[in-house]
Design a protein around this motif. Structure first.
Motif, PDB file in Angstrom:
ATOM      1  N   SER A 117       0.843  -1.191   0.000  1.00 13.77           N
ATOM      2  CA  SER A 117       0.000   0.000   0.000  1.00 13.77           C
ATOM      3  C   SER A 117       0.882   1.247   0.000  1.00 13.77           C
ATOM      4  CB  SER A 117      -0.902   0.014   1.232  1.00 13.77           C
ATOM      5  OG  SER A 117      -1.768  -1.096   1.241  1.00 13.77           O
ATOM      6  N   ASP A 118       0.365   2.328  -0.590  1.00 19.66           N
ATOM      7  CA  ASP A 118       1.059   3.623  -0.597  1.00 19.66           C
ATOM      8  C   ASP A 118       2.481   3.490  -1.142  1.00 19.66           C
ATOM      9  OD1 ASP A 118      -1.260   4.485   0.654  1.00 19.66           O
ATOM     10  OD2 ASP A 118      -0.389   4.371   2.655  1.00 19.66           O
ATOM     11  N   CYS A 119       2.611   2.787  -2.265  1.00 19.06           N
ATOM     12  CA  CYS A 119       3.930   2.409  -2.786  1.00 19.06           C
ATOM     13  C   CYS A 119       4.400   3.302  -3.932  1.00 19.06           C
ATOM     14  CB  CYS A 119       3.863   0.960  -3.248  1.00 19.06           C
ATOM     15  SG  CYS A 119       5.386   0.272  -3.896  1.00 19.06           S
ATOM     16  N   PHE A 120       3.473   3.769  -4.782  1.00 18.41           N
ATOM     17  CA  PHE A 120       3.851   4.462  -6.013  1.00 18.41           C
ATOM     18  C   PHE A 120       3.365   5.917  -6.030  1.00 18.41           C
ATOM     19  CE2 PHE A 120       3.607  -0.038  -7.337  1.00 18.41           C
ATOM     20  CZ  PHE A 120       4.912  -0.197  -7.806  1.00 18.41           C
ATOM     21  N   SER A 121       4.220   6.762  -6.594  1.00 21.63           N
ATOM     22  CA  SER A 121       3.848   8.167  -6.796  1.00 21.63           C
ATOM     23  C   SER A 121       2.934   8.325  -7.995  1.00 21.63           C
ATOM     24  CB  SER A 121       5.100   9.019  -7.009  1.00 21.63           C
ATOM     25  OG  SER A 121       6.067   8.773  -6.012  1.00 21.63           O
ATOM     26  N   ALA A 122       3.098   7.431  -8.982  1.00 21.87           N
ATOM     27  CA  ALA A 122       2.273   7.465 -10.193  1.00 21.87           C
ATOM     28  C   ALA A 122       2.140   6.051 -10.747  1.00 21.87           C
ATOM     29  CB  ALA A 122       2.884   8.381 -11.243  1.00 21.87           C
ATOM     30  N   ILE A 123       0.967   5.745 -11.283  1.00 22.24           N
ATOM     31  CA  ILE A 123       0.713   4.467 -11.944  1.00 22.24           C
ATOM     32  C   ILE A 123       0.138   4.770 -13.315  1.00 22.24           C
ATOM     33  CG2 ILE A 123      -0.567   2.293 -11.899  1.00 22.24           C
ATOM     34  CD1 ILE A 123      -0.500   2.412  -8.847  1.00 22.24           C
ATOM     35  N   CYS A 124       0.749   4.187 -14.359  1.00 22.61           N
ATOM     36  CA  CYS A 124       0.417   4.566 -15.731  1.00 22.61           C
ATOM     37  C   CYS A 124      -0.072   3.375 -16.549  1.00 22.61           C
ATOM     38  CB  CYS A 124       1.644   5.165 -16.421  1.00 22.61           C
ATOM     39  SG  CYS A 124       2.412   6.523 -15.500  1.00 22.61           S
ATOM     40  N   PHE A 125      -1.173   3.599 -17.254  1.00 27.45           N
ATOM     41  CA  PHE A 125      -1.678   2.662 -18.255  1.00 27.45           C
ATOM     42  C   PHE A 125      -1.686   3.423 -19.581  1.00 27.45           C
ATOM     43  CE2 PHE A 125      -3.469   1.219 -14.311  1.00 27.45           C
ATOM     44  CZ  PHE A 125      -3.624  -0.156 -14.410  1.00 27.45           C
ATOM     45  N   ARG A 126      -0.734   3.135 -20.407  1.00 34.09           N
ATOM     46  CA  ARG A 126      -0.670   3.806 -21.703  1.00 34.09           C
ATOM     47  C   ARG A 126      -1.004   2.799 -22.803  1.00 34.09           C
ATOM     48  NH1 ARG A 126       4.318   7.256 -24.428  1.00 34.09           N
ATOM     49  NH2 ARG A 126       3.396   7.335 -26.508  1.00 34.09           N
ATOM     50  N   GLY A 127      -2.257   2.784 -23.223  1.00 40.07           N
ATOM     51  CA  GLY A 127      -2.691   1.861 -24.253  1.00 40.07           C
ATOM     52  C   GLY A 127      -2.750   0.420 -23.799  1.00 40.07           C
ATOM     53  N   SER A 128      -2.851   0.189 -22.495  1.00 40.23           N
ATOM     54  CA  SER A 128      -2.864  -1.186 -21.983  1.00 40.23           C
ATOM     55  C   SER A 128      -4.146  -1.538 -21.240  1.00 40.23           C
ATOM     56  CB  SER A 128      -1.665  -1.413 -21.049  1.00 40.23           C
ATOM     57  OG  SER A 128      -1.680  -0.503 -19.968  1.00 40.23           O
ATOM     58  N   PHE A 129      -4.861  -0.545 -20.764  1.00 38.15           N
ATOM     59  CA  PHE A 129      -6.088  -0.798 -19.993  1.00 38.15           C
ATOM     60  C   PHE A 129      -7.120  -1.528 -20.850  1.00 38.15           C
ATOM     61  CE2 PHE A 129      -9.864   0.603 -17.469  1.00 38.15           C
ATOM     62  CZ  PHE A 129      -9.424   0.182 -16.227  1.00 38.15           C
ATOM     63  N   LEU A 130      -7.048  -1.326 -22.159  1.00 37.42           N
ATOM     64  CA  LEU A 130      -8.018  -1.919 -23.078  1.00 37.42           C
ATOM     65  C   LEU A 130      -7.907  -3.442 -23.173  1.00 37.42           C
ATOM     66  CD1 LEU A 130      -6.165  -2.673 -25.774  1.00 37.42           C
ATOM     67  CD2 LEU A 130      -6.357  -0.226 -26.157  1.00 37.42           C
ATOM     68  N   HIS A 131      -6.836  -4.017 -22.650  1.00 36.81           N
ATOM     69  CA  HIS A 131      -6.695  -5.471 -22.701  1.00 36.81           C
ATOM     70  C   HIS A 131      -7.312  -6.158 -21.483  1.00 36.81           C
ATOM     71  CE1 HIS A 131      -4.391  -5.434 -26.325  1.00 36.81           C
ATOM     72  NE2 HIS A 131      -3.422  -4.713 -25.806  1.00 36.81           N
ATOM     73  N   LEU A 132      -7.721  -5.383 -20.483  1.00 32.98           N
ATOM     74  CA  LEU A 132      -8.344  -5.965 -19.302  1.00 32.98           C
ATOM     75  C   LEU A 132      -9.800  -6.302 -19.590  1.00 32.98           C
ATOM     76  CD1 LEU A 132      -7.040  -3.597 -16.472  1.00 32.98           C
ATOM     77  CD2 LEU A 132      -6.161  -5.842 -17.104  1.00 32.98           C
ATOM     78  N   LYS A 133     -10.254  -7.440 -19.085  1.00 31.88           N
ATOM     79  CA  LYS A 133     -11.654  -7.798 -19.215  1.00 31.88           C
ATOM     80  C   LYS A 133     -12.520  -6.761 -18.506  1.00 31.88           C
ATOM     81  CE  LYS A 133     -10.774 -12.782 -19.383  1.00 31.88           C
ATOM     82  NZ  LYS A 133     -10.970 -14.086 -18.699  1.00 31.88           N
ATOM     83  N   CYS A 134     -13.727  -6.571 -18.997  1.00 30.35           N
ATOM     84  CA  CYS A 134     -14.619  -5.559 -18.425  1.00 30.35           C
ATOM     85  C   CYS A 134     -14.779  -5.749 -16.919  1.00 30.35           C
ATOM     86  CB  CYS A 134     -15.984  -5.599 -19.105  1.00 30.35           C
ATOM     87  SG  CYS A 134     -15.965  -4.983 -20.802  1.00 30.35           S
ATOM     88  N   GLU A 135     -14.945  -7.000 -16.498  1.00 36.32           N
ATOM     89  CA  GLU A 135     -15.174  -7.261 -15.078  1.00 36.32           C
ATOM     90  C   GLU A 135     -13.921  -7.037 -14.233  1.00 36.32           C
ATOM     91  OE1 GLU A 135     -14.715 -11.395 -17.104  1.00 36.32           O
ATOM     92  OE2 GLU A 135     -15.550  -9.417 -17.580  1.00 36.32           O
TER      93      GLU A 135
END
Length: 268
Positions: A117-135
């Protein structure tokens, strides 16, 4: 084999090494999705990174965004991707570039990944979120909130869909299925970001940019065709061009677009 079956087969090979390296020639070294280094510069500026910040790059591909951040900011980067071949190439380049002390690439599925928890200053999804299933999309963003430091930022730049504007919903669904794009609408994207407990700081529709970039990438492919064909087969090149032609059609109809979201984990 009929043309539809062959097209599906060719699209399914998108992330094989030969095909990825062909796509990289069109997008620019290190990139396998829309926008090259100029886009990396624009996105990095929106993160307002400080020396010593920690960044998680989800779906890092061939490492272009991570390499840009490591080369231009004094930050520590964890880069994960589910594709072993891409991670291996990124790791080799990381060593060659002398960035191993700043970027760590690993094969991980964000659905199964665990970070403190509370590990990252920023988390980035650049053109990758679209590969996750809707659920899985909402579940992953709830994990993102947990992993972010208070005041940390989510950067999500991805493709959205509007089936109401498609000339043929069935054809669009077939195209997205062939390329493993699991898209939702801008309203749905906004809803799951807010539902994860993150505060949206920027929500920018970049559809025109997406269309312009896709056309420019397609044209670049034709311009360097002879050089690319020294490295990949005619069939691989033709499949790549076909992919861009199909995308242009749906973007011009308004059925596909790009959105940039920056959201924050609020301080208590």
């Amino acid at each position: 084999m009929n043309s539809k079956a062959r097209k599906k087969e060719l699209y399914a090979d998108y992330y094989t090494p030969n095909r990825v390296l062909c796509v990289e020639r069109l997008y620019g070294r290190g990139y396998v999705s829309t926008g090259g280094e100029e886009t990396s510069k624009e996105l990095a500026e929106k993160l307002h990174l400080n020396p010593g910040d920690t960044v998680l790059d989800v779906g890092s591909g061939l490492g272009g965004f991570s390499f840009y951040l490591a080369s231009n900011y004094d930050v520590d980067i964890t880069a994960i991707d589910i594709a072993q071949e891409l991670v291996q190439i990124s790791q080799e380049r990381c060593v060659t570039m002398g960035l191993s002390n700043k970027v760590r690439f690993s094969v991980q599925d964000v659905n199964k990944a665990e970070f403190p928890s509370d590990c990252f200053s920023a988390i980035c999804f650049r053109g990758s979120f679209l590969h996750l299933k809707c659920e899985d999309k909402a579940t992953v963003l709830k994990k993102v909130k947990k992993w972010l430091k208070p005041g940390g930022s989510l950067l999500l730049m991805d493709v959205y869909v509007d089936y109401t504007l498609a000339s043929s919903t069935a054809d669009l669904r077939e195209f997205l299925g062939n390329i493993n794009f699991i898209l939702i609408s801008t309203d749905e994207l906004r809803g799951i970001v807010l539902g994860a407990g993150l505060a949206i700081a920027r929500f920018e529709d970049k559809q025109q940019w997406y269309l312009d970039e896709t056309k420019e990438t397609r044209a670049r492919g034709e311009a360097i065709k002879d050089d690319v064909l020294k490295e990949v087969s005619q069939e691989v090149f033709d499949a790549t061009v076909m992919y861009f032609d199909d995308k242009v059609k749906w973007i011009e109809e308004g059925a596909m677009g790009y959105v940039l979201i920056v959201a924050e984990k609020q301080r208590q």
